[in-house]
Design an enzyme around this catalytic site. Sequence first.
Site, PDB file in Angstrom:
ATOM      1  N   HIS A 181       3.978   6.998   3.637  1.00 39.93           N
ATOM      2  CA  HIS A 181       2.530   6.764   3.529  1.00 39.93           C
ATOM      3  C   HIS A 181       2.142   5.338   3.901  1.00 39.93           C
ATOM      4  CE1 HIS A 181       3.450   5.355  -0.692  1.00 39.93           C
ATOM      5  NE2 HIS A 181       2.493   4.493  -0.388  1.00 39.93           N
ATOM      6  N   ASP A 213       8.435  11.332   1.521  1.00 46.16           N
ATOM      7  CA  ASP A 213       7.683  10.077   1.580  1.00 46.16           C
ATOM      8  C   ASP A 213       8.572   8.901   1.974  1.00 46.16           C
ATOM      9  OD1 ASP A 213       5.460   8.459   1.507  1.00 46.16           O
ATOM     10  OD2 ASP A 213       5.593   8.064  -0.648  1.00 46.16           O
ATOM     11  N   SER A 292       4.691  -0.307  -2.378  1.00 43.64           N
ATOM     12  CA  SER A 292       5.256   0.916  -1.812  1.00 43.64           C
ATOM     13  C   SER A 292       6.285   0.612  -0.734  1.00 43.64           C
ATOM     14  CB  SER A 292       4.141   1.775  -1.217  1.00 43.64           C
ATOM     15  OG  SER A 292       3.282   2.252  -2.214  1.00 43.64           O
TER      16      SER A 292
END
Length: 441
Positions: A181, A213, A292
């Site tokens: 992402h 992911d 992230s």
Amino acid sequence: MSTPPSGDGWSRPPQEGSEPPGGWADPAARRDPWSTPTPGPASSWWQPADPAGGHDAFPPPAPGEPATAVAAAARPRRGSPARWIGTGSLVLLLGVVGGFAGGLLQDELSDGGGTYPSVTLPSPSAGSTQRPAGTVAGIAATALPSVVALQVEGQEGSGTGSGFVLDAGGDGGTFVLTNNHVVAGAYRDGIVVVLQSGEQIPGTVVGADTSYDLAVVRVDRTGLTPLPFGDSDAVVVGDPVVAVGAPLGLQGTVTEGIVSALNRPVTAGESASEASYIQAIQTDAAINPGNSGGPLLNSAGQVVGINSAIASLPGVDGQAQSGSIGLGFSIPSQQARRTAEQLIRTGRAVHPVIRVSLDSTYTGQGVRILDEPGAVASGGPGDRAGLQPGDVVLSIDGRPVTEPAELIVDIRAREPGDVVTLSVRRGGETVDVPVTLDADG
């Protein structure tokens, strides 16, 4: 004295024959309240502006009053304004004198009378920036050069994320692992990898997978130090961990915490086609937007997780409040290593499946397979194992499941070829069904 009217202290004079609101009978102009007024034809020599509120204690003399009386009335009495004016002047004079004396005293002190030239304070003792291995500082010193920030430009705008060096490629390049992402939707030349030194290098996506992911980015750069993977299967609740990344664009941020829970089923994504399924390591180490793709490290400085998601509190008008609330989730390193290797080798990842459709409307114990034809794909792993439409899966390898996402996440955490045992309720009986997982695609 009576309260003066608003404005400039006194009101405009009224029409002839009326009493000014200020209490003085002279309608001609402003007047000193201590002067002798000239009475008007229809007014008394003095009256209060507001009889109910009292009156001036020292009215001016009436017309025709002897001068001695005027002089006596004008003499300051105890508490009179004249005495207070004189007292105020004295206080002002004393203040000026005191200030002048204080200035002279300060001048004297500044000339050396209050200093001690012979005093010498000890110098700080010599220190060291070296920290023992296993401490947060020691882990950070080793890991920081291998952690990068990513600046991404795409159709949906710009953003930032984190990543870390996996290994040097065989053609003079280096691979960086991050979240899907973070780089999803990036322009072909829209990824910049920023090293801890500040050097910026263009990056190219080698492969990405929405379901896990994860994504691998390649940079044309050598000499970077990879971070070693640790065994996420050996992690236990309560283990200390360190998160490194670029939260809110603040590169090189280090936070610490513990492993709060294991095997936490997490699904993220705005639609089914964008959904990610993570059997996550939960941590209370502060993780924020921008973390992230950054590593979660154990006390040996090894990567045991890839920070991927956080829980958020609901905000105003249904909007979630982003930011750390001590509930962060990381992809286990075993899953990340396996997927990264697949992405580097083939550009895509494979997912283990049992090829059955689950009933999302079911609310009883366990997870139910849809009770309709075709819910168990013909010839698939579930069909070969004997699963049937309407079966209720109560657990997988002894771990209870209560929602479809939990079963999907657990299966996705395996590898094709693995054998799982499903505890299944069929009618009034419960049976154990071994299922050998297939690869999708």
